[in-house]
Design a protein around this motif. Sequence first.
Motif, PDB file in Angstrom:
ATOM      1  N   LEU A  15       0.828  -1.176   0.030  1.00 53.13           N
ATOM      2  CA  LEU A  15       0.146  -0.115   0.187  1.00 53.13           C
ATOM      3  C   LEU A  15       0.843   1.166   0.003  1.00 53.13           C
ATOM      4  N   ALA A  95       3.785  -3.749  -7.221  1.00 49.53           N
ATOM      5  CA  ALA A  95       3.487  -4.529  -5.985  1.00 49.53           C
ATOM      6  C   ALA A  95       4.167  -5.655  -5.695  1.00 49.53           C
ATOM      7  N   GLU A 102       0.985  -4.524  -0.871  1.00 45.13           N
ATOM      8  CA  GLU A 102      -0.242  -5.105  -2.104  1.00 45.13           C
ATOM      9  C   GLU A 102      -0.372  -4.375  -3.262  1.00 45.13           C
ATOM     10  N   ASN A 103      -0.281  -3.081  -3.205  1.00 45.78           N
ATOM     11  CA  ASN A 103      -0.559  -2.139  -4.106  1.00 45.78           C
ATOM     12  C   ASN A 103       0.984  -1.550  -4.890  1.00 45.78           C
ATOM     13  N   SER A 105       2.950   1.633  -5.873  1.00 48.45           N
ATOM     14  CA  SER A 105       3.285   2.990  -5.515  1.00 48.45           C
ATOM     15  C   SER A 105       3.569   3.743  -6.813  1.00 48.45           C
TER      16      SER A 105
END
Length: 534
Positions: A15, A95, A102-103, A105
């Motif tokens: 994240l 990711a 999880e994601n 940037s």
Amino acid sequence: MRIAIRRAASAVAVLAAAAASSLVPLPARAADSTLVRTDAGWVRGETTDEGRQFLGIPYARQPVGDLRWKEPRPVKPWGGVRGAASFGNRCVQSASWDPGYENPSHTEDCLDLNVYAPAGRTAGPRPVMVWLHGGGLTAGAGEDIVPDTFARRTGTVVVTVNYRLGAMGFLAAAGLDGEASDGVSGNYGLLDQQAALRWVRANIGRFGGDAHRVTIAGESAGGRSVCTLLASPTARGLYGAGIVESGAYGDCAARERGPAVRDGAAFAKKAGCPDPATALACLRRKPAKDILAAQAGFDWGPVTGGAFLPVQPKEAYENGAAARVPVLNGANSDEGNLFAFARFDGAGAPLTAERYPGAVTEAYGPDLGGRVLKAYPLTEHASPTHAFGAATGDRMFACTALRMNTALAHRGPVYAYEFADRTSPPFASLRELDTDFDFGATHVNEVQYLFKHFGLASPLDKEQRALARQMEQYWGSFVRTGVPRADGGPGAPDQRTRPGQVLSLRTASEGGTGISTTVHDAHRCDLWDTVPAG
């Protein structure tokens, strides 16, 4: 082989971190230990059970807009008090399977650092360790470790750093060469690290640290960064010692300027900017997500040939041009298991005895492959994947670390270690996987013995906790004095006087920490020293 193990789009990843803290008015009282004035303005950190921490402090102007692919510039001063209680943004990256990643940037506003300082006063300023994170120079962030307990127990101030990654940090191009102060582009991520070290030199005294006792340290790509900075004339004087954990892979080689520029042109074409006359302006207009999408398949790392890195690090070590500072250098005994698992078992295709010869031949070619099969017979390993992993780790890490020790000994003290706790629990990213694969003392596993990896406590048993405390003492002693020592443990061998001897870090049930004279033979380095570094 990439040193960061990244999942595909279906894998777990990070994240984006919280945005930079907002500014609040300057309070009337400035004596609070969590309120510190830097050369750019006031910051307010927070206290924890371990001491004080200051998170997300910008150390350079953010490389956005026209500053994309520009050398780092001094941060603009701010008014009032900047909150420093949360991490800054992570730099642009995909990711991954690491906890919290999880994601992807897509944030370029990311040149921040974090400071951890023990509570209480001392007779003088505390020694400082600056930690450079791993992730293959394409992933990770300073927040990947939380070193607050290490700082308290060792009496040191620890700084962790974000730096530009992947194409954002290491794009080389003819047009960018013309903008580079030394005529060689592609070193932005490492120049960010040097900017962070200059911030430390200017500001760390205000956090209780000693600007004249700074150790640079890192694992994997962070260790590679350290071995590069040791050879960089422009980093001279910014540190007084270095710790390289699993960072000597590839003999710490940088890219040559010509191939790096050609790769830059190929990258620009892939990113949709094929015209050399307009490629740079075109790339600077591209959203970060488009740059990230195009960077796969290219080698991202420092470039040699300019003032930043005139020659390859290994050459600098051997000809005496590298910094003459103490170095603690080592690797883990089972480094390659992580990479072999990711290639086979983790991909749903465990390596079988029937497929093992073909996999080795595919990886190393028919001639070298035949020698590898003789050196790593299946009868000596728990599984074909473990046999493949042993060859991978020996070539990439164990033998390159030993060669680096020999080269470094030409210019100053170098202390050798091997993390050899084969009972160590898998580090945090691997613990989330549904597997009973025995990773042993694999790549990254030693980090959890020194710090909270990804902020998580590691499930160490009593013997492992005792080894972790001993490692804290060795590392802390090195940061304080330049010599690694621990209560009840042997001194780490200085390669100038005890070449080839290695401090083997083991739990009591494995014989305890001691000095090994067999590491070179155990890792088949007679074979790997005759072939190019992997």
